[in-house]
Design a protein around this motif. Structure first.
Motif, PDB file in Angstrom:
ATOM      1  N   ARG A 135      14.795  50.685  55.886  1.00  0.00           N
ATOM      2  CA  ARG A 135      15.308  51.958  55.364  1.00  0.00           C
ATOM      3  C   ARG A 135      15.732  52.895  56.485  1.00  0.00           C
ATOM      4  O   ARG A 135      16.801  53.499  56.442  1.00  0.00           O
ATOM      5  CB  ARG A 135      14.233  52.605  54.479  1.00  0.00           C
ATOM      6  CG  ARG A 135      14.755  53.695  53.542  1.00  0.00           C
ATOM      7  CD  ARG A 135      14.857  55.044  54.193  1.00  0.00           C
ATOM      8  NE  ARG A 135      13.574  55.506  54.703  1.00  0.00           N
ATOM      9  CZ  ARG A 135      13.453  56.493  55.593  1.00  0.00           C
ATOM     10  NH1 ARG A 135      14.522  57.088  56.089  1.00  0.00           N
ATOM     11  NH2 ARG A 135      12.254  56.858  56.026  1.00  0.00           N
ATOM     12  N   GLU A 136      14.911  53.019  57.532  1.00  0.00           N
ATOM     13  CA  GLU A 136      15.231  53.972  58.591  1.00  0.00           C
ATOM     14  C   GLU A 136      16.473  53.542  59.368  1.00  0.00           C
ATOM     15  O   GLU A 136      17.277  54.392  59.792  1.00  0.00           O
ATOM     16  CB  GLU A 136      14.030  54.176  59.522  1.00  0.00           C
ATOM     17  CG  GLU A 136      13.570  52.976  60.287  1.00  0.00           C
ATOM     18  CD  GLU A 136      12.208  53.183  60.958  1.00  0.00           C
ATOM     19  OE1 GLU A 136      11.525  54.168  60.610  1.00  0.00           O
ATOM     20  OE2 GLU A 136      11.815  52.369  61.817  1.00  0.00           O
ATOM     21  N   GLU A 137      16.681  52.237  59.548  1.00  0.00           N
ATOM     22  CA  GLU A 137      17.883  51.790  60.261  1.00  0.00           C
ATOM     23  C   GLU A 137      19.131  51.931  59.393  1.00  0.00           C
ATOM     24  O   GLU A 137      20.201  52.287  59.896  1.00  0.00           O
ATOM     25  CB  GLU A 137      17.725  50.342  60.740  1.00  0.00           C
ATOM     26  CG  GLU A 137      16.587  50.118  61.725  1.00  0.00           C
ATOM     27  CD  GLU A 137      16.696  50.949  62.997  1.00  0.00           C
ATOM     28  OE1 GLU A 137      17.734  51.608  63.228  1.00  0.00           O
ATOM     29  OE2 GLU A 137      15.719  50.958  63.770  1.00  0.00           O
ATOM     30  N   VAL A 138      19.000  51.677  58.114  1.00  0.00           N
ATOM     31  CA  VAL A 138      20.145  51.847  57.218  1.00  0.00           C
ATOM     32  C   VAL A 138      20.530  53.331  57.143  1.00  0.00           C
ATOM     33  O   VAL A 138      21.712  53.685  57.198  1.00  0.00           O
ATOM     34  CB  VAL A 138      19.841  51.287  55.814  1.00  0.00           C
ATOM     35  CG1 VAL A 138      20.939  51.673  54.823  1.00  0.00           C
ATOM     36  CG2 VAL A 138      19.709  49.763  55.875  1.00  0.00           C
ATOM     37  N   ASP A 139      19.550  54.223  57.032  1.00  0.00           N
ATOM     38  CA  ASP A 139      19.831  55.656  57.041  1.00  0.00           C
ATOM     39  C   ASP A 139      20.556  56.061  58.317  1.00  0.00           C
ATOM     40  O   ASP A 139      21.531  56.822  58.292  1.00  0.00           O
ATOM     41  CB  ASP A 139      18.522  56.461  56.934  1.00  0.00           C
ATOM     42  CG  ASP A 139      18.132  56.748  55.494  1.00  0.00           C
ATOM     43  OD1 ASP A 139      19.030  57.002  54.679  1.00  0.00           O
ATOM     44  OD2 ASP A 139      16.932  56.724  55.190  1.00  0.00           O
ATOM     45  N   THR A 140      20.077  55.550  59.448  1.00  0.00           N
ATOM     46  CA  THR A 140      20.668  55.890  60.741  1.00  0.00           C
ATOM     47  C   THR A 140      22.111  55.433  60.822  1.00  0.00           C
ATOM     48  O   THR A 140      23.000  56.198  61.229  1.00  0.00           O
ATOM     49  CB  THR A 140      19.850  55.254  61.886  1.00  0.00           C
ATOM     50  OG1 THR A 140      18.509  55.763  61.850  1.00  0.00           O
ATOM     51  CG2 THR A 140      20.467  55.561  63.234  1.00  0.00           C
ATOM     52  N   PHE A 141      22.375  54.190  60.438  1.00  0.00           N
ATOM     53  CA  PHE A 141      23.719  53.649  60.593  1.00  0.00           C
ATOM     54  C   PHE A 141      24.685  54.164  59.525  1.00  0.00           C
ATOM     55  O   PHE A 141      25.884  54.253  59.777  1.00  0.00           O
ATOM     56  CB  PHE A 141      23.681  52.119  60.622  1.00  0.00           C
ATOM     57  CG  PHE A 141      23.326  51.582  61.974  1.00  0.00           C
ATOM     58  CD1 PHE A 141      24.300  51.207  62.874  1.00  0.00           C
ATOM     59  CD2 PHE A 141      22.002  51.488  62.373  1.00  0.00           C
ATOM     60  CE1 PHE A 141      23.983  50.735  64.135  1.00  0.00           C
ATOM     61  CE2 PHE A 141      21.661  51.021  63.629  1.00  0.00           C
ATOM     62  CZ  PHE A 141      22.650  50.638  64.514  1.00  0.00           C
ATOM     63  N   LEU A 142      24.180  54.515  58.351  1.00  0.00           N
ATOM     64  CA  LEU A 142      25.061  55.123  57.352  1.00  0.00           C
ATOM     65  C   LEU A 142      25.602  56.448  57.854  1.00  0.00           C
ATOM     66  O   LEU A 142      26.795  56.738  57.740  1.00  0.00           O
ATOM     67  CB  LEU A 142      24.313  55.342  56.033  1.00  0.00           C
ATOM     68  CG  LEU A 142      24.260  54.171  55.061  1.00  0.00           C
ATOM     69  CD1 LEU A 142      23.458  54.556  53.822  1.00  0.00           C
ATOM     70  CD2 LEU A 142      25.662  53.739  54.652  1.00  0.00           C
ATOM     71  N   PHE A 143      24.715  57.273  58.415  1.00  0.00           N
ATOM     72  CA  PHE A 143      25.171  58.560  58.943  1.00  0.00           C
ATOM     73  C   PHE A 143      26.010  58.365  60.198  1.00  0.00           C
ATOM     74  O   PHE A 143      27.142  58.843  60.286  1.00  0.00           O
ATOM     75  CB  PHE A 143      23.979  59.467  59.249  1.00  0.00           C
ATOM     76  CG  PHE A 143      24.387  60.744  59.955  1.00  0.00           C
ATOM     77  CD1 PHE A 143      25.027  61.755  59.261  1.00  0.00           C
ATOM     78  CD2 PHE A 143      24.140  60.910  61.316  1.00  0.00           C
ATOM     79  CE1 PHE A 143      25.427  62.921  59.905  1.00  0.00           C
ATOM     80  CE2 PHE A 143      24.531  62.073  61.964  1.00  0.00           C
ATOM     81  CZ  PHE A 143      25.170  63.079  61.258  1.00  0.00           C
ATOM     82  N   GLY A 144      25.454  57.661  61.179  1.00  0.00           N
ATOM     83  CA  GLY A 144      26.156  57.494  62.447  1.00  0.00           C
ATOM     84  C   GLY A 144      27.459  56.732  62.310  1.00  0.00           C
ATOM     85  O   GLY A 144      28.399  56.967  63.065  1.00  0.00           O
ATOM     86  N   GLY A 145      27.528  55.831  61.325  1.00  0.00           N
ATOM     87  CA  GLY A 145      28.721  55.005  61.170  1.00  0.00           C
ATOM     88  C   GLY A 145      29.824  55.645  60.367  1.00  0.00           C
ATOM     89  O   GLY A 145      30.958  55.164  60.392  1.00  0.00           O
ATOM     90  N   HIS A 146      29.540  56.738  59.641  1.00  0.00           N
ATOM     91  CA  HIS A 146      30.633  57.356  58.886  1.00  0.00           C
ATOM     92  C   HIS A 146      30.983  58.750  59.401  1.00  0.00           C
ATOM     93  O   HIS A 146      32.143  59.075  59.593  1.00  0.00           O
ATOM     94  CB  HIS A 146      30.300  57.406  57.380  1.00  0.00           C
ATOM     95  CG  HIS A 146      29.717  58.695  56.902  1.00  0.00           C
ATOM     96  ND1 HIS A 146      28.367  58.944  56.898  1.00  0.00           N
ATOM     97  CD2 HIS A 146      30.301  59.820  56.433  1.00  0.00           C
ATOM     98  CE1 HIS A 146      28.143  60.160  56.433  1.00  0.00           C
ATOM     99  NE2 HIS A 146      29.292  60.716  56.146  1.00  0.00           N
TER     100      HIS A 146
END
Length: 507
Positions: free
Chosen positions: A307-318
């Motif tokens: 969950r924490e990595e998906v949250d990080t990459f969703l924000f950082g990636g968009h």
């Protein structure tokens, strides 16, 4: 009784102030130039202003005290740097990988994933996630960049004639689609309300973090989450985490239905004779989230870690890519000759392929890449980095003690006239091989540098080039809002206080 307690607290604060400021540590820090501090509060009152005013004050201080200055809060010192030599000594060294406590404000959202973690956990996660950006994965991602680019063009053309768009809204929706498709294996094509709710929550939760950043007395979680802003942040985090959990749930269900057979590709145990359909379900391209789910099967990461990595990459990636697209489009709109030259390069490639792009084509757009690099110089997506020193270091001839927080102001570094002649001018020619030769490697670091550089920078550059290529091939950009009128705010990424509008004119 209450009076006695208050008196004891006041005396404790005064004692802490005296020991901190007049002890060995304080004497070393106070040798560094900086604005005058008042007893107890330090420079806090000077910065108890709105985010736009905070941005402007930091720019002025960086000029006034070039190349280094210090600031005090009640019980902490912050050393601020902008010279490439100093930056290299801090973020270019493997021994300085610990982010400052400023990033603790993002922990309720990202927990301790790759963005905020330190030490062994950070090294383990970095090693685990690096294969997600291997060339073979990027090649598959480029197919999504191209599909989404075509979808964006179709959407803009469907409105008929020239159209004025708020770039922040348009590009955020677009880049969130891409990161969900490429990294999470989930399409948002038919989830408009779901997507909008997430984007609104992202914007609002970042505002609550900036509010807290400027008020150090709210750094204590117990105090902050009792305030109205803290309660608002809790509600927003439920939306953000709910969005993430839904995406993870959908991908898990896909692998459950296929008996996890397609995850075998990541384990190196794939059956090459297996066709592309299992249990009546077609094989989907492997994505970043699959890497995490595969690691979960081998007990290398737990559900909260996913969950924490998906949250990080969703924000950082968009969000970061959307911001980069906004400023690049606006710069090209304000400089039609540069825009025309970039378009000529794109047309030569795309007309040879009947208006299509391939992964190999994205490597054949050197001038467009120069335009993107120059945009990232003027408007670095992350204009500010912060580290907590694991040991003492000398910066600009001043000794900086261990455990001091050092803030790196990339916005000012990228506009330093000692390294960038006419620094406020948009000039892609700065990035020709000839002009780049001999330049200080830390005078330009839009994706950070050193061991904690941006893990997704190649992904980002391919996405930026693909998006801009499709837009340039199909539209001329004309300015509506001008960058000289933009007011910036202190934020996780470089942001403006108002809309950034551009007119797209069909060709």
């Amino acid at each position: 009784m209450i009076t006695t307690i208050l008196l004891v607290v006041l005396l404790a604060i005064c004692l802490q102030y005296y020991l901190l400021h007049f002890g060995k540590y304080g004497r070393i820090i106070n040798s560094i130039p900086g604005p005058p501090a008042v007893p107890i509060f330090g420079n806090l009152l000077h910065f108890h202003v709105s985010p736009p005013e905070m941005w402007e004050r930091l720019r002025k201080l960086n000029k006034q005290y070039y190349p280094i200055f210090k600031l005090w809060t009640v019980w902490e010192a912050y050393v601020n740097i902008r010279h490439p030599d100093d930056i290299e000594r801090v973020i270019g060294k493997p021994k300085f990988t610990q982010k400052s406590n400023m990033y603790d404000l993002t922990v309720p959202w990202f927990n301790t994933g790759i963005f905020t973690s330190t030490g062994r956990k950070w090294k383990t996660r970095r090693k685990l996630l690096t294969p997600a950006f291997h060339f073979n994965m990027l090649r598959e991602f480029s197919e999504v960049f191209i599909q989404e680019g075509e979808r964006l063009i179709k959407k803009l053309k469907s409105e008929g004639g020239p159209v004025v768009k708020d770039l922040k809204i348009l590009m955020s929706e677009y880049t969130l689609n891409i990161i969900c498709e490429t990294a999470m294996g989930t399409s948002l094509a038919d989830k408009g309300k779901f997507q909008f709710k997430y984007l609104k929550a992202v914007h609002d939760v970042v505002e609550t973090m900036v509010y807290r950043l400027l008020r150090p007395w709210l750094y204590i979680d117990f105090v902050f989450f009792l305030t109205p802003v803290g309660m608002l942040q809790s509600r927003l985090l439920k939306i953000l985490h709910g969005f993430t959990k839904q995406i993870i749930k959908e991908r898990k269900e896909y692998h459950d239905k296929t008996n996890h057979r397609y995850l075998a590709d990541l384990d190196g145990n794939a059956n090459k004779e297996t066709d592309d359909v299992t249990c009546g379900i077609r094989r989907k391209r492997l994505v970043f989230l699959d890497l995490l789910l595969s690691a979960h099967r081998h007990n290398l990461i737990d559900d909260e870690g996913i969950r924490e990595e998906v949250d990080t990459f969703l924000f950082g990636g968009h969000d970061t890519t959307a911001v980069a697209l906004c400023y690049t489009i606006m710069l090209l709109a304000e400089h039609p000759q540069i825009q025309d030259r970039a378009r000529t390069e794109v047309k030569k490639i795309m007309e040879a392929s009947n208006g299509k792009l391939a992964m190999s084509d994205l490597q054949k757009l050197p001038y467009l890449e120069m335009c993107i690099k120059e945009s990232l110089r003027l408007y670095p997506v992350a204009p500010f980095l912060s580290r907590s020193l694991e040991e003492a270091v000398t910066l600009s001839n001043y000794l900086i003690p261990a455990h001091t927080i050092v803030n790196v102001h990339l916005y000012d570094t990228h506009r330093d006239p000692k390294f960038w002649p006419n620094p406020d001018v948009f000039d892609p020619e700065r990035f020709t091989p000839e002009n780049s030769h001999g330049r200080h490697p830390y005078s330009y670091i839009p994706f950070s540098a050193g061991p904690r550089n941006c893990i997704g920078q190649k992904f980002a550059m391919l996405e930026l080039k693909a998006t801009l290529a499709y837009l340039l091939f199909n539209f001329a950009f004309e300015p509506v809002d001008y960058l000289k009128d933009v007011t910036f705010v202190l934020d996780l990424v470089i942001q403006s206080t108002h809309a950034l509008r551009t007119k797209f004119v069909p060709l």
